[in-house]
Design a protein around this motif. Sequence first.
Motif, PDB file in Angstrom:
ATOM      1  N   LEU A   1       0.839  -1.215   0.000  1.00  0.00           N
ATOM      2  CA  LEU A   1       0.000   0.000   0.000  1.00  0.00           C
ATOM      3  C   LEU A   1       0.866   1.255   0.000  1.00  0.00           C
ATOM      4  CD1 LEU A   1      -2.822  -0.961   2.532  1.00  0.00           C
ATOM      5  CD2 LEU A   1      -2.808  -1.175   0.041  1.00  0.00           C
ATOM      6  N   SER A   2       1.986   1.159   0.706  1.00  0.00           N
ATOM      7  CA  SER A   2       2.894   2.292   0.748  1.00  0.00           C
ATOM      8  C   SER A   2       3.507   2.532  -0.631  1.00  0.00           C
ATOM      9  CB  SER A   2       3.959   2.002   1.808  1.00  0.00           C
ATOM     10  OG  SER A   2       5.078   2.788   1.604  1.00  0.00           O
ATOM     11  N   GLU A   3       3.944   1.444  -1.271  1.00  0.00           N
ATOM     12  CA  GLU A   3       4.630   1.586  -2.570  1.00  0.00           C
ATOM     13  C   GLU A   3       3.680   1.986  -3.698  1.00  0.00           C
ATOM     14  OE1 GLU A   3       6.658  -2.147  -3.009  1.00  0.00           O
ATOM     15  OE2 GLU A   3       8.364  -1.477  -1.774  1.00  0.00           O
ATOM     16  N   SER A   4       2.480   1.410  -3.706  1.00  0.00           N
ATOM     17  CA  SER A   4       1.596   1.647  -4.859  1.00  0.00           C
ATOM     18  C   SER A   4       0.589   2.763  -4.644  1.00  0.00           C
ATOM     19  CB  SER A   4       0.825   0.376  -5.211  1.00  0.00           C
ATOM     20  OG  SER A   4       1.722  -0.639  -5.518  1.00  0.00           O
ATOM     21  N   LEU A   5       0.282   3.071  -3.368  1.00  0.00           N
ATOM     22  CA  LEU A   5      -0.770   4.065  -3.118  1.00  0.00           C
ATOM     23  C   LEU A   5      -0.279   5.237  -2.261  1.00  0.00           C
ATOM     24  CD1 LEU A   5      -3.737   1.599  -2.381  1.00  0.00           C
ATOM     25  CD2 LEU A   5      -3.460   2.992  -4.420  1.00  0.00           C
ATOM     26  N   ASN A   6       1.044   5.265  -2.023  1.00  0.00           N
ATOM     27  CA  ASN A   6       1.612   6.343  -1.199  1.00  0.00           C
ATOM     28  C   ASN A   6       0.924   6.482   0.152  1.00  0.00           C
ATOM     29  OD1 ASN A   6       3.608   7.239  -2.983  1.00  0.00           O
ATOM     30  ND2 ASN A   6       1.993   8.187  -4.237  1.00  0.00           N
ATOM     31  N   MET A   7       0.597   5.355   0.768  1.00  0.00           N
ATOM     32  CA  MET A   7      -0.011   5.392   2.102  1.00  0.00           C
ATOM     33  C   MET A   7       0.904   6.152   3.070  1.00  0.00           C
ATOM     34  SD  MET A   7      -0.751   2.109   4.558  1.00  0.00           S
ATOM     35  CE  MET A   7       0.986   1.705   4.509  1.00  0.00           C
ATOM     36  N   THR A   8       0.304   7.028   3.885  1.00  0.00           N
ATOM     37  CA  THR A   8       1.089   7.783   4.866  1.00  0.00           C
ATOM     38  C   THR A   8       1.147   7.012   6.195  1.00  0.00           C
ATOM     39  OG1 THR A   8      -0.847   8.907   5.733  1.00  0.00           O
ATOM     40  CG2 THR A   8       0.287   9.968   3.878  1.00  0.00           C
ATOM     41  N   LYS A   9       2.015   7.488   7.103  1.00  0.00           N
ATOM     42  CA  LYS A   9       2.088   6.880   8.441  1.00  0.00           C
ATOM     43  C   LYS A   9       0.750   7.020   9.148  1.00  0.00           C
ATOM     44  CE  LYS A   9       6.984   7.125   9.570  1.00  0.00           C
ATOM     45  NZ  LYS A   9       8.037   7.666  10.446  1.00  0.00           N
ATOM     46  N   ASP A  10       0.144   8.171   8.974  1.00  0.00           N
ATOM     47  CA  ASP A  10      -1.137   8.424   9.610  1.00  0.00           C
ATOM     48  C   ASP A  10      -2.204   7.438   9.114  1.00  0.00           C
ATOM     49  OD1 ASP A  10      -2.713   9.985  11.366  1.00  0.00           O
ATOM     50  OD2 ASP A  10      -3.688  10.870   9.604  1.00  0.00           O
ATOM     51  N   GLN A  11      -2.205   7.184   7.819  1.00  0.00           N
ATOM     52  CA  GLN A  11      -3.167   6.221   7.262  1.00  0.00           C
ATOM     53  C   GLN A  11      -2.871   4.800   7.764  1.00  0.00           C
ATOM     54  OE1 GLN A  11      -2.559   7.275   3.098  1.00  0.00           O
ATOM     55  NE2 GLN A  11      -4.640   8.074   2.968  1.00  0.00           N
ATOM     56  N   ALA A  12      -1.581   4.443   7.841  1.00  0.00           N
ATOM     57  CA  ALA A  12      -1.218   3.105   8.326  1.00  0.00           C
ATOM     58  C   ALA A  12      -1.704   2.920   9.767  1.00  0.00           C
ATOM     59  CB  ALA A  12       0.295   2.901   8.238  1.00  0.00           C
ATOM     60  N   ARG A  13      -1.511   3.943  10.584  1.00  0.00           N
ATOM     61  CA  ARG A  13      -1.946   3.864  11.979  1.00  0.00           C
ATOM     62  C   ARG A  13      -3.478   3.780  12.083  1.00  0.00           C
ATOM     63  NH1 ARG A  13       0.732   5.468  16.283  1.00  0.00           N
ATOM     64  NH2 ARG A  13      -1.057   6.730  16.888  1.00  0.00           N
ATOM     65  N   LYS A  14      -4.151   4.534  11.216  1.00  0.00           N
ATOM     66  CA  LYS A  14      -5.625   4.483  11.199  1.00  0.00           C
ATOM     67  C   LYS A  14      -6.123   3.090  10.824  1.00  0.00           C
ATOM     68  CE  LYS A  14      -7.356   9.104  10.215  1.00  0.00           C
ATOM     69  NZ  LYS A  14      -7.174   9.971   9.058  1.00  0.00           N
ATOM     70  N   LEU A  15      -5.432   2.463   9.882  1.00  0.00           N
ATOM     71  CA  LEU A  15      -5.831   1.110   9.463  1.00  0.00           C
ATOM     72  C   LEU A  15      -5.672   0.125  10.626  1.00  0.00           C
ATOM     73  CD1 LEU A  15      -4.216   1.218   5.905  1.00  0.00           C
ATOM     74  CD2 LEU A  15      -6.666   0.885   6.358  1.00  0.00           C
ATOM     75  N   VAL A  16      -4.591   0.301  11.410  1.00  0.00           N
ATOM     76  CA  VAL A  16      -4.403  -0.574  12.573  1.00  0.00           C
ATOM     77  C   VAL A  16      -5.458  -0.280  13.643  1.00  0.00           C
ATOM     78  CG1 VAL A  16      -2.857  -1.296  14.431  1.00  0.00           C
ATOM     79  CG2 VAL A  16      -1.917  -0.864  12.159  1.00  0.00           C
ATOM     80  N   LEU A  17      -5.717   1.000  13.867  1.00  0.00           N
ATOM     81  CA  LEU A  17      -6.755   1.378  14.853  1.00  0.00           C
ATOM     82  C   LEU A  17      -8.107   0.784  14.476  1.00  0.00           C
ATOM     83  CD1 LEU A  17      -5.888   5.089  15.694  1.00  0.00           C
ATOM     84  CD2 LEU A  17      -6.052   3.191  17.336  1.00  0.00           C
ATOM     85  N   ASN A  18      -8.409   0.774  13.174  1.00  0.00           N
ATOM     86  CA  ASN A  18      -9.652   0.144  12.717  1.00  0.00           C
ATOM     87  C   ASN A  18      -9.652  -1.345  13.047  1.00  0.00           C
ATOM     88  OD1 ASN A  18     -10.641   2.524  11.713  1.00  0.00           O
ATOM     89  ND2 ASN A  18     -10.239   2.052   9.554  1.00  0.00           N
ATOM     90  N   GLY A  19      -8.490  -1.990  12.865  1.00  0.00           N
ATOM     91  CA  GLY A  19      -8.369  -3.417  13.176  1.00  0.00           C
ATOM     92  C   GLY A  19      -8.638  -3.681  14.652  1.00  0.00           C
ATOM     93  N   ILE A  20      -8.129  -2.803  15.500  1.00  0.00           N
ATOM     94  CA  ILE A  20      -8.357  -2.958  16.946  1.00  0.00           C
ATOM     95  C   ILE A  20      -9.848  -2.787  17.257  1.00  0.00           C
ATOM     96  CG2 ILE A  20      -7.863  -1.945  19.217  1.00  0.00           C
ATOM     97  CD1 ILE A  20      -5.041  -1.198  18.093  1.00  0.00           C
ATOM     98  N   GLU A  21     -10.443  -1.743  16.681  1.00  0.00           N
ATOM     99  CA  GLU A  21     -11.881  -1.490  16.879  1.00  0.00           C
ATOM    100  C   GLU A  21     -12.711  -2.688  16.403  1.00  0.00           C
ATOM    101  OE1 GLU A  21     -13.206   2.078  14.822  1.00  0.00           O
ATOM    102  OE2 GLU A  21     -15.282   1.370  14.773  1.00  0.00           O
ATOM    103  N   ALA A  22     -12.300  -3.293  15.289  1.00  0.00           N
ATOM    104  CA  ALA A  22     -13.077  -4.379  14.655  1.00  0.00           C
ATOM    105  C   ALA A  22     -12.851  -5.739  15.309  1.00  0.00           C
ATOM    106  CB  ALA A  22     -12.709  -4.460  13.173  1.00  0.00           C
ATOM    107  N   SER A  23     -11.852  -5.847  16.189  1.00  0.00           N
ATOM    108  CA  SER A  23     -11.497  -7.169  16.735  1.00  0.00           C
ATOM    109  C   SER A  23     -12.540  -7.644  17.748  1.00  0.00           C
ATOM    110  CB  SER A  23     -10.119  -7.101  17.397  1.00  0.00           C
ATOM    111  OG  SER A  23     -10.174  -6.265  18.534  1.00  0.00           O
ATOM    112  N   PHE A  24     -12.569  -8.966  17.956  1.00  0.00           N
ATOM    113  CA  PHE A  24     -13.534  -9.584  18.877  1.00  0.00           C
ATOM    114  C   PHE A  24     -12.906  -9.810  20.259  1.00  0.00           C
ATOM    115  CE2 PHE A  24     -15.608 -11.659  14.917  1.00  0.00           C
ATOM    116  CZ  PHE A  24     -16.406 -10.542  14.706  1.00  0.00           C
ATOM    117  N   VAL A  25     -12.339  -8.746  20.830  1.00  0.00           N
ATOM    118  CA  VAL A  25     -11.783  -8.848  22.186  1.00  0.00           C
ATOM    119  C   VAL A  25     -12.467  -7.817  23.075  1.00  0.00           C
ATOM    120  CG1 VAL A  25      -9.526  -9.775  21.537  1.00  0.00           C
ATOM    121  CG2 VAL A  25      -9.861  -7.300  21.581  1.00  0.00           C
ATOM    122  N   ASP A  26     -12.257  -7.941  24.384  1.00  0.00           N
ATOM    123  CA  ASP A  26     -12.935  -7.008  25.283  1.00  0.00           C
ATOM    124  C   ASP A  26     -12.252  -5.632  25.244  1.00  0.00           C
ATOM    125  OD1 ASP A  26     -10.680  -7.191  26.936  1.00  0.00           O
ATOM    126  OD2 ASP A  26     -11.579  -8.734  28.197  1.00  0.00           O
TER     127      ASP A  26
END
Length: 332
Positions: A295-320
């Motif tokens: 994503l970084s190489e082909s879409l110029n993803m920024t650090k901020d976008q990468a962190r947002k994608l991880v934050l979404n993963g945390i929000e979406a996870s099935f943990v307490d």
Amino acid sequence: MTSVNQKWLNALPKVELHLHIEGSLEPELMFELAQRNNIDLPFDSVEQLHSAYKFSNLQDFLDIYYQGANVLQQEQDFYDLTWAYLKKCESQNVIHVEPFFDPQTHTDRGVAFETVIKGITRALNDAQVKLGITSQLIMCFLRHLSEEAAFATLKQAEPFIEQIVAVGLDSSEQGQPPEKFSRVFAEARKLGLLTVAHAGEEGPAEYIWTAIDDLKVSRVDHGVRAIEDLELMAYLKKSRIPLTVCPLSNTRLCVFDNMSEHNILQMLEQGVCVTVNSDDPAYFGGYMTENFVALSESLNMTKDQARKLVLNGIEASFVDDDRKQEMRVMLG
Ligand code: ADE
Ligand code: ZN
């Protein structure tokens, strides 16, 4: 905007929510298990196997993927498979995983359900203790098989229900709408399980609607074709129903011709809860870090976008919420 490099992306704590454990079977382990279990592979070498990994659609891939899974026979094989994936996670700073397994791929060959789930969960438990990686396990039904077969699989899972957080739906999507499994998903929900489903990978946006309306999914796996339906996009933004997107998988299976055409960052910027995942990393050229790097190489993803994608993963996870908060703190 800050530039993103491979080292930074590898060190970034990550969460994986769309990973078929059978799709993490690397050629080297496939040959080792074939030898251990006296199984003939229709390939002579790791190189030959690699050169067979050229797919023009999902079905092309599934034909090879189900063939590869034949080498998995004993509980220890499922342990070794899962442990190898988890060690890879450790090396890429993946801190939480929610793998899928496909029991029917194994029980239809005469391998007991118990053999499969015991091997996988023993490795997941060891990873929590030895590597600090937390997990939740998701059992998928193969959608090219019947509703009756899915019900039989759910029955087999009942003694192990405490080890499973959700049921999912995978395999050939075209012509296999989610609503074919409405009744079995309703039964799974009655047993206290959450639900997810592959939808809108090759299949139409309509399948995403029926996954939500009929199967009551908490997350949609792939879902990239949501972009074709404005009303659905608005609904996904408002509801925050997550999409577990798999960039390398989508280009290897020709859902997008090129990574530069992938819509994940477009959806992220529009406020959809998209996450990054590897799907079947042994077949598609990479695990979590490689997906972020692409994503970084082909879409110029920024650090901020990468962190947002991880934050979404945390929000979406099935943990307490406690574990979610712990992971947010790790992300910094
Ligand atoms: N099984 C393994 N990988 C899959 C994918 N990408 N889509 C549907 N079923 C799968
Ligand atoms: Zn998948």
